[in-house]
Design a protein around this motif. Structure first.
Motif, PDB file in Angstrom:
ATOM      1  N   TRP A  94       0.843  -1.189   0.000  1.00 33.15           N
ATOM      2  CA  TRP A  94       0.000   0.000   0.000  1.00 33.15           C
ATOM      3  C   TRP A  94       0.877   1.236   0.000  1.00 33.15           C
ATOM      4  O   TRP A  94       1.976   1.257   0.558  1.00 33.15           O
ATOM      5  N   GLY A  95       0.368   2.284  -0.605  1.00 30.89           N
ATOM      6  CA  GLY A  95       1.105   3.529  -0.639  1.00 30.89           C
ATOM      7  C   GLY A  95       1.035   4.256   0.692  1.00 30.89           C
ATOM      8  O   GLY A  95       0.227   3.911   1.565  1.00 30.89           O
ATOM      9  N   PRO A  96       1.880   5.245   0.874  1.00 30.25           N
ATOM     10  CA  PRO A  96       1.852   6.018   2.128  1.00 30.25           C
ATOM     11  C   PRO A  96       0.548   6.781   2.279  1.00 30.25           C
ATOM     12  O   PRO A  96      -0.092   7.173   1.291  1.00 30.25           O
ATOM     13  N   VAL A  97       0.122   6.967   3.503  1.00 34.07           N
ATOM     14  CA  VAL A  97      -1.111   7.705   3.792  1.00 34.07           C
ATOM     15  C   VAL A  97      -0.755   9.002   4.507  1.00 34.07           C
ATOM     16  O   VAL A  97       0.240   9.070   5.240  1.00 34.07           O
ATOM     17  N   ASP A  98      -1.550   9.999   4.266  1.00 31.70           N
ATOM     18  CA  ASP A  98      -1.364  11.289   4.926  1.00 31.70           C
ATOM     19  C   ASP A  98      -2.248  11.314   6.165  1.00 31.70           C
ATOM     20  O   ASP A  98      -3.465  11.484   6.062  1.00 31.70           O
ATOM     21  N   ILE A  99      -1.646  11.091   7.312  1.00 26.46           N
ATOM     22  CA  ILE A  99      -2.402  11.028   8.564  1.00 26.46           C
ATOM     23  C   ILE A  99      -2.721  12.444   9.025  1.00 26.46           C
ATOM     24  O   ILE A  99      -1.836  13.304   9.099  1.00 26.46           O
ATOM     25  N   SER A 100      -3.983  12.696   9.322  1.00 25.45           N
ATOM     26  CA  SER A 100      -4.390  14.032   9.746  1.00 25.45           C
ATOM     27  C   SER A 100      -3.777  14.369  11.099  1.00 25.45           C
ATOM     28  O   SER A 100      -3.505  13.485  11.920  1.00 25.45           O
ATOM     29  N   GLY A 101      -3.562  15.661  11.307  1.00 26.56           N
ATOM     30  CA  GLY A 101      -3.024  16.100  12.585  1.00 26.56           C
ATOM     31  C   GLY A 101      -3.934  15.749  13.741  1.00 26.56           C
ATOM     32  O   GLY A 101      -3.470  15.442  14.845  1.00 26.56           O
ATOM     33  N   LEU A 102      -5.268  15.779  13.503  1.00 27.36           N
ATOM     34  CA  LEU A 102      -6.215  15.447  14.565  1.00 27.36           C
ATOM     35  C   LEU A 102      -6.064  13.988  14.977  1.00 27.36           C
ATOM     36  O   LEU A 102      -5.991  13.676  16.173  1.00 27.36           O
ATOM     37  N   ALA A 103      -6.020  13.072  13.998  1.00 30.09           N
ATOM     38  CA  ALA A 103      -5.895  11.651  14.311  1.00 30.09           C
ATOM     39  C   ALA A 103      -4.566  11.366  15.004  1.00 30.09           C
ATOM     40  O   ALA A 103      -4.513  10.607  15.979  1.00 30.09           O
ATOM     41  N   ALA A 104      -3.492  11.980  14.507  1.00 29.87           N
ATOM     42  CA  ALA A 104      -2.188  11.770  15.128  1.00 29.87           C
ATOM     43  C   ALA A 104      -2.173  12.312  16.548  1.00 29.87           C
ATOM     44  O   ALA A 104      -1.613  11.689  17.462  1.00 29.87           O
ATOM     45  N   GLY A 105      -2.785  13.480  16.762  1.00 28.29           N
ATOM     46  CA  GLY A 105      -2.832  14.063  18.096  1.00 28.29           C
ATOM     47  C   GLY A 105      -3.605  13.203  19.073  1.00 28.29           C
ATOM     48  O   GLY A 105      -3.173  13.006  20.224  1.00 28.29           O
ATOM     49  N   ILE A 106      -4.745  12.666  18.638  1.00 26.48           N
ATOM     50  CA  ILE A 106      -5.546  11.787  19.498  1.00 26.48           C
ATOM     51  C   ILE A 106      -4.751  10.538  19.851  1.00 26.48           C
ATOM     52  O   ILE A 106      -4.746  10.075  21.004  1.00 26.48           O
ATOM     53  N   PHE A 107      -4.058   9.971  18.858  1.00 27.07           N
ATOM     54  CA  PHE A 107      -3.261   8.771  19.105  1.00 27.07           C
ATOM     55  C   PHE A 107      -2.152   9.048  20.114  1.00 27.07           C
ATOM     56  O   PHE A 107      -1.944   8.276  21.058  1.00 27.07           O
ATOM     57  N   VAL A 108      -1.451  10.150  19.928  1.00 26.81           N
ATOM     58  CA  VAL A 108      -0.332  10.481  20.810  1.00 26.81           C
ATOM     59  C   VAL A 108      -0.809  10.690  22.244  1.00 26.81           C
ATOM     60  O   VAL A 108      -0.262  10.116  23.199  1.00 26.81           O
ATOM     61  N   ILE A 109      -1.839  11.514  22.418  1.00 25.16           N
ATOM     62  CA  ILE A 109      -2.363  11.771  23.763  1.00 25.16           C
ATOM     63  C   ILE A 109      -2.926  10.484  24.363  1.00 25.16           C
ATOM     64  O   ILE A 109      -2.768  10.210  25.563  1.00 25.16           O
ATOM     65  N   GLY A 110      -3.578   9.656  23.525  1.00 22.24           N
ATOM     66  CA  GLY A 110      -4.157   8.410  24.017  1.00 22.24           C
ATOM     67  C   GLY A 110      -3.119   7.445  24.537  1.00 22.24           C
ATOM     68  O   GLY A 110      -3.315   6.808  25.577  1.00 22.24           O
ATOM     69  N   VAL A 111      -1.996   7.326  23.826  1.00 20.63           N
ATOM     70  CA  VAL A 111      -0.932   6.415  24.270  1.00 20.63           C
ATOM     71  C   VAL A 111      -0.339   6.884  25.598  1.00 20.63           C
ATOM     72  O   VAL A 111      -0.096   6.082  26.506  1.00 20.63           O
ATOM     73  N   VAL A 112      -0.138   8.190  25.711  1.00 21.39           N
ATOM     74  CA  VAL A 112       0.414   8.733  26.955  1.00 21.39           C
ATOM     75  C   VAL A 112      -0.584   8.549  28.101  1.00 21.39           C
ATOM     76  O   VAL A 112      -0.226   8.103  29.198  1.00 21.39           O
ATOM     77  N   GLN A 113      -1.848   8.872  27.835  1.00 23.85           N
ATOM     78  CA  GLN A 113      -2.872   8.735  28.867  1.00 23.85           C
ATOM     79  C   GLN A 113      -3.071   7.282  29.274  1.00 23.85           C
ATOM     80  O   GLN A 113      -3.358   6.984  30.437  1.00 23.85           O
ATOM     81  N   GLY A 114      -2.922   6.365  28.300  1.00 26.77           N
ATOM     82  CA  GLY A 114      -3.178   4.960  28.575  1.00 26.77           C
ATOM     83  C   GLY A 114      -2.301   4.392  29.671  1.00 26.77           C
ATOM     84  O   GLY A 114      -2.748   3.565  30.472  1.00 26.77           O
ATOM     85  N   ALA A 115      -1.043   4.826  29.729  1.00 31.00           N
ATOM     86  CA  ALA A 115      -0.136   4.307  30.755  1.00 31.00           C
ATOM     87  C   ALA A 115      -0.599   4.722  32.145  1.00 31.00           C
ATOM     88  O   ALA A 115      -0.591   3.906  33.089  1.00 31.00           O
ATOM     89  N   TYR A 116      -1.006   5.971  32.285  1.00 29.60           N
ATOM     90  CA  TYR A 116      -1.466   6.447  33.590  1.00 29.60           C
ATOM     91  C   TYR A 116      -2.833   5.853  33.930  1.00 29.60           C
ATOM     92  O   TYR A 116      -3.100   5.503  35.088  1.00 29.60           O
ATOM     93  N   SER A 117      -3.699   5.733  32.927  1.00 32.21           N
ATOM     94  CA  SER A 117      -5.014   5.128  33.173  1.00 32.21           C
ATOM     95  C   SER A 117      -4.877   3.681  33.617  1.00 32.21           C
ATOM     96  O   SER A 117      -5.654   3.199  34.453  1.00 32.21           O
ATOM     97  N   THR A 118      -3.894   2.981  33.053  1.00 35.36           N
ATOM     98  CA  THR A 118      -3.665   1.586  33.444  1.00 35.36           C
ATOM     99  C   THR A 118      -3.431   1.477  34.941  1.00 35.36           C
ATOM    100  O   THR A 118      -4.022   0.616  35.619  1.00 35.36           O
ATOM    101  N   GLU A 119      -2.588   2.335  35.479  1.00 28.31           N
ATOM    102  CA  GLU A 119      -2.271   2.263  36.905  1.00 28.31           C
ATOM    103  C   GLU A 119      -3.449   2.706  37.768  1.00 28.31           C
ATOM    104  O   GLU A 119      -3.704   2.136  38.823  1.00 28.31           O
ATOM    105  N   VAL A 120      -4.177   3.735  37.304  1.00 28.02           N
ATOM    106  CA  VAL A 120      -5.350   4.191  38.065  1.00 28.02           C
ATOM    107  C   VAL A 120      -6.396   3.089  38.137  1.00 28.02           C
ATOM    108  O   VAL A 120      -6.940   2.775  39.210  1.00 28.02           O
TER     109      VAL A 120
END
Length: 236
Positions: A94-120
């Motif tokens: 498959w060719g490269p995809v242009d990931i929107s800034g919104l989707a990338a931002g949600i993913f980044v914040i989600g991964v960071v939040q997920g670690a803290y949510s796991t412990e909570v």
């Protein structure tokens, strides 16, 4: 002298731009927070009930994310993450995809939040009286039913304070996405202040918007927490 007309919603005022930035901030915060909560649930279950490999993987994930500064994680995930995804897509033809800034931002914040949510969430599950889970298993409930009808409702009162704090952190972490050029509230505030040279006006306005989000969030969180604690015995 402060020129309040610069906060007008219509050009040449920048009020409309600030509200658009706030809307983008809330989109990323809500999306990232919900993604982090989902990761947190599965991460907590993996740590508590998973096999040795799953527990070790979850431990590595939460340790790394909590140890590395969030700005560094955002830069790594935003740039390296999108590059890795396109490389994987290239391997399957498959060719490269242009990931929107919104989707990338949600993913980044989600991964960071997920670690803290796991412990909570892990701590909240461990706070559930063991007898409740043992009784559910004794009645023959399946693991999925125990999770849906016992574990999640019983752990919520213990988890809400920590999850509420993570929500407020998520709203502020979106400001870090300004370093990768995403037009959230902090970035558009800097652009408005730099263009008009009214730094005090626009940064105070941005601070007021963040404060409004926090106050509204606290009111909603308070209602949710009171509702979740209905039926709990009050300490004497």
């Amino acid at each position: 002298m402060i020129d309040w007309s610069l906060l007008a919603l219509d050009p040449p005022g920048w009020g409309g731009v600030l509200l658009q930035g706030l809307f983008a901030t809330l989109q990323i915060a809500i999306g990232g927070y919900l993604l982090g909560a989902v990761i947190g649930i599965f991460g907590a279950l993996g740590k508590l009930y998973g096999g040795p490999v799953t527990r070790d993987l979850m431990e590595v994930y939460t340790t790394i994310v909590r140890a590395v500064p969030e700005l560094i994680l955002i830069l790594i995930l935003y740039y390296a993450g999108t590059d890795l995804l396109n490389q994987l897509l290239g391997l399957v033809g498959w060719g490269p995809v242009d990931i929107s800034g919104l989707a990338a931002g949600i993913f980044v914040i989600g991964v960071v939040q997920g670690a803290y949510s796991t412990e909570v969430i892990r701590g909240a599950i461990k706070a559930i009286p063991p007898g409740q889970l043992e009784a559910a298993r004794a009645f023959g409930f399946s693991p999925a039913t125990v999770l849906r009808r016992i574990t999640i409702p019983a752990m919520l009162p213990y988890a809400i304070p920590g999850l509420a704090n993570l929500w407020l952190i998520a709203t502020k972490d979106t400001a870090l996405l300004a370093v990768v050029g995403f037009s959230e509230l902090t970035l558009v505030t800097r652009q408005a202040a730099g263009t008009t040279k009214s730094y005090m006006l626009f940064f105070l306005a941005a601070g007021a918007l963040y404060l409004a989000v926090t106050l509204i969030s606290n009111a909603v969180i308070g209602m949710v927490e009171r509702r979740s604690r209905r039926g709990f015995a009050r300490p004497g």
